[in-house]
Design an enzyme around this catalytic site. Structure first.
Site, mmCIF file in Angstrom:
data_model
loop_
_atom_site.group_PDB
_atom_site.id
_atom_site.type_symbol
_atom_site.label_atom_id
_atom_site.label_comp_id
_atom_site.label_asym_id
_atom_site.label_seq_id
_atom_site.Cartn_x
_atom_site.Cartn_y
_atom_site.Cartn_z
ATOM 1 N N ASP A 244 -80.167 -6.414 65.557
ATOM 2 C CA ASP A 244 -80.851 -5.507 64.625
ATOM 3 C C ASP A 244 -80.913 -6.055 63.208
ATOM 4 O OD1 ASP A 244 -81.351 -3.624 66.607
ATOM 5 O OD2 ASP A 244 -79.453 -2.592 66.284
ATOM 6 N N ALA A 245 -81.012 -7.374 63.067
ATOM 7 C CA ALA A 245 -81.040 -7.991 61.737
ATOM 8 C C ALA A 245 -82.263 -8.885 61.545
ATOM 9 C CB ALA A 245 -79.764 -8.803 61.505
#
Length: 300
Positions: A244-245
């Site tokens: 999720d980056a």
């Protein structure tokens, strides 16, 4: 009757786009880039339809450009145009790509049990608003088979457990590698491994149920409710090895209050997720996104 109208509109659109191309460029900023690109296309007989550019810093930053143009007999002339443009690209240290508008990107949609993001993509595709080819839907559950096959789209059920994850990924790669251009995680509740991501660098889009990096992990809307948030949102991003980056493509929010319970937050959140993911997919398939240093430049 509706299907015939859709096929007619689709055929008309493809005829209009037969000689249309889109070029994406990124390079160190310096004077003369726009002039050089425009002059080159003029000399090739191309008609520029749209040109957008952005610089991070005119003195020492990076320059980004998206240019759409028509060129007669594009299919035959494009290889020579690309070969000749390489000289300009070398002079300005460009990273660049040219895409034919008529060539639809092939999509694979990964989904688990929640159907709202999948349905939005299917509806937009059926309406002709998503100009792509949905090659397949892949799921770790069999729940969506009837829905997907009712649209005439192949459905592949690949169960995933801790013991079978490696084999499941092998089957997923066998289905997709070299056969699809974009993988969409439409609330697919499995971690994508770096091995899979390597095959689709900046070509996997995920939808996250908040403004990243807030409320990661399980039960995000319960977390939001417990914190008494006043805004809920969703984030669409490219997938990288760091969970999720990846580069953020699109985000949106809706105001909420203490009066909204968890179920209401979920309902509103699902609506935002649907819209944000569909926007991100549309921008990608229309060649509107350039990735640079874990960010995206979106020409929208």
């Amino acid at each position: 009757m509706t299907q015939n109208v859709y096929q007619h509109q689709d055929s008309k659109g493809r005829e209009e786009n037969a000689n249309r191309a889109r070029m994406l460029i990124s390079c160190p900023d310096r004077p003369g880039i726009v002039a050089a690109v425009s002059q080159f296309l003029y000399e090739k007989g191309a008609n520029i339809l749209q040109s957008d550019q952005y610089t991070t810093d005119p003195a020492s930053g990076m320059f980004f450009m998206r240019i759409a143009f028509d060129l007669g007999s594009l299919e035959q002339n494009l290889p020579a145009l690309q070969e000749d443009f390489a000289r300009i690209a070398d002079r300005f240290e460009m990273r660049w790509s040219v895409y034919r508008a008529v060539r639809r990107k092939r999509l694979a949609i990964f989904v688990s049990r929640e159907d709202h993001c999948l349905l939005e993509l299917l509806w937009q595709w059926q309406a002709g608003d998503l100009d792509a080819e949905i090659s397949m839907v892949v799921s770790n559950h069999d729940d969506m088979r009837g829905l997907v096959e009712s649209f005439g789209i192949p459905f592949h059920h690949i169960p995933v457990t801790p013991e079978t994850k490696a084999e499941a990924e092998r089957r997923q790669l066998e289905l997709t590698a070299g056969k699809v251009d974009l993988v969409i995680l439409a609330r697919y509740m499995q971690i994508i491994t770096p091995k899979f991501i390597e095959h689709f660098t900046n070509r996997i889009i995920n939808i996250h149920h908040s403004f990243l990096p807030a409320f990661v992990g399980g039960k995000p809307y319960h977390q939001a409710y417990d914190r008494g948030v006043k805004l809920i949102g969703a984030t669409a991003h490219y997938v990288t090895a760091e969970l999720d980056a990846g580069p953020i493509i699109e985000q949106d929010v809706q105001r909420v209050s203490h009066r909204n319970n968890v179920d209401e937050l979920k309902r509103m959140g699902r609506h935002i997720e649907r819209i944000v993911l569909a926007r991100a997919v549309k921008w990608h398939i229309e060649d509107r996104l350039v990735v640079y240093q874990n960010k995206t430049v979106a020409f929208i």
